[in-house]
Scaffold this active site. Structure first.
Site, short mmCIF file in Angstrom:
data_model
loop_
_atom_site.label_atom_id
_atom_site.label_comp_id
_atom_site.label_asym_id
_atom_site.label_seq_id
_atom_site.Cartn_x
_atom_site.Cartn_y
_atom_site.Cartn_z
N LEU A 16 46.70 47.46 31.83
CA LEU A 16 47.14 47.51 33.11
C LEU A 16 46.49 46.31 34.07
O LEU A 16 45.11 46.24 34.03
CB LEU A 16 46.93 48.84 33.60
CG LEU A 16 47.88 49.33 35.12
CD1 LEU A 16 49.38 49.01 34.74
CD2 LEU A 16 47.45 50.54 35.46
N ASP A 17 47.12 45.36 34.49
CA ASP A 17 46.56 44.29 35.08
C ASP A 17 45.58 44.73 36.15
O ASP A 17 45.93 45.53 36.92
CB ASP A 17 47.80 43.17 36.04
CG ASP A 17 48.63 42.94 34.75
OD1 ASP A 17 48.14 42.81 33.83
OD2 ASP A 17 49.81 42.42 35.14
N ILE A 18 44.67 43.61 36.54
CA ILE A 18 43.79 43.64 37.59
C ILE A 18 44.36 44.01 39.01
O ILE A 18 43.75 44.93 39.64
CB ILE A 18 42.79 42.59 37.55
CG1 ILE A 18 41.40 42.92 38.43
CG2 ILE A 18 43.55 41.45 38.03
CD1 ILE A 18 40.40 41.96 38.52
N SER A 34 47.32 45.62 39.67
CA SER A 34 48.11 46.78 39.31
C SER A 34 47.44 48.24 39.36
O SER A 34 46.08 48.11 39.25
CB SER A 34 49.01 46.83 37.99
OG SER A 34 49.65 45.44 37.85
#
Length: 283
Positions: free
Chosen positions: A150-152, A154
């Site tokens: 999960l992106d930084i 997000s």
């Protein structure tokens, strides 16, 4: 004086309790000479992960057709694989944790000065409504790794697990588990009612018709959740996939939240807090 009866040898501490059923005659791979590495076969059967299989083999907890297994052993697809009770007991102690990852934390290893989400898995951050009977212990951090990224920038549902079976189910090559996201977007200068200004026909492209890194993407479900937010349902997880998909059709992502993985929902879990996956839950 009568000779004393020699003591009986102690009973084995472990009992083999699980086995892979042999394939029926005529099945593909049965009695054809096809072989596969034992650790891979054990993972395919859902017994454990490959790494866990290697550990069990090294400990002497695995037998193949009644004989002790050895590392790297090739086995036929109809081989009988037996696993020691100690392995199941070890596996039962493994935890899977659900966390609502905040912005600013990375999913895996620390990078560029940003901490990994696992640092939040501490007793004080456990959700007060987590009803699991599992008691917190530092040993639960050993080998606890994200099953998916999960992106930084997000937020939302991130799975951390010690269980290789869970990791394989969620991120294995053959995984098709759905992941659902709510994605806030802008279109040109429009940020309030993007749905009204974004061309309707363009919304079909993210559903089926986009490629990333030279590879066609799997079909996706994309629909409007409200005038500023899209709902994405994916069955894959390429790096920054949703943001890059949106860029290809002229949308800019201003916020992204994962709300579901398979049958497990984020629900009301607060940002920055975590809970255990309950025994009755499965992905």
């Amino acid at each position: 004086m009568a000779e004393s009866t020699p003591p009986k040898p102690p009973a084995p501490a472990a009992v083999r309790i699980r086995a892979a059923a042999a394939l029926p005659a005529g099945s593909p791979g049965a009695s054809t000479g096809t072989t596969i590495r034992l650790n891979k076969r054990m993972a395919e059967l859902g017994l454990c992960s490959r790494r866990e299989a290697d550990d069990w083999i090294a400990r002497g907890w695995v037998r193949v057709n009644g004989a002790p297994a050895v590392m790297g052993q090739p086995v036929a697809l109809d081989a009988r694989i037996e696993v020691d009770r100690q392995a199941e007991q070890q596996q039962r102690q493994q935890v899977t944790i659900l966390i609502n990852k905040p912005v600013g934390y990375v999913s895996g290893q620390a990078e560029d000065g940003h901490e990994p989400a696992v640092v939040l898995v501490q007793p004080q951050n456990r959700w007060s409504e987590c009803n699991s009977r599992m008691r917190w212990g530092h040993e639960q951090l050993r080998g606890l790794a994200p099953a998916g990224r999960l992106d930084i920038d997000s937020i939302g549902l991130l799975v951390l697990t010690q269980d290789g079976r869970v990791a394989r189910q969620l991120i294995g090559e053959d995984s098709n588990i759905e992941k659902e996201y709510l994605v806030r977007v802008s279109y040109g200068a429009e940020t309030m009612n993007v749905q009204a200004t974004f061309p309707r026909e363009k919304l079909a492209l993210p559903c089926h018709g986009l490629s990333l890194d030279g590879q066609a993407l799997r079909p996706a479900q994309v629909s409007w959740q409200n005038p500023e937010q899209l709902r994405f349902v994916l069955t894959e997880g390429k790096k920054r996939q949703i943001r890059r998909m949106c860029e290809q059709v002229g949308l800019f992502v201003t916020g992204l939240k994962r709300v579901r993985i398979g049958r497990v929902n984020l629900g009301h879990l607060p940002v920055g807090q975590w809970r255990y996956l309950a025994p009755h839950e499965s992905f």
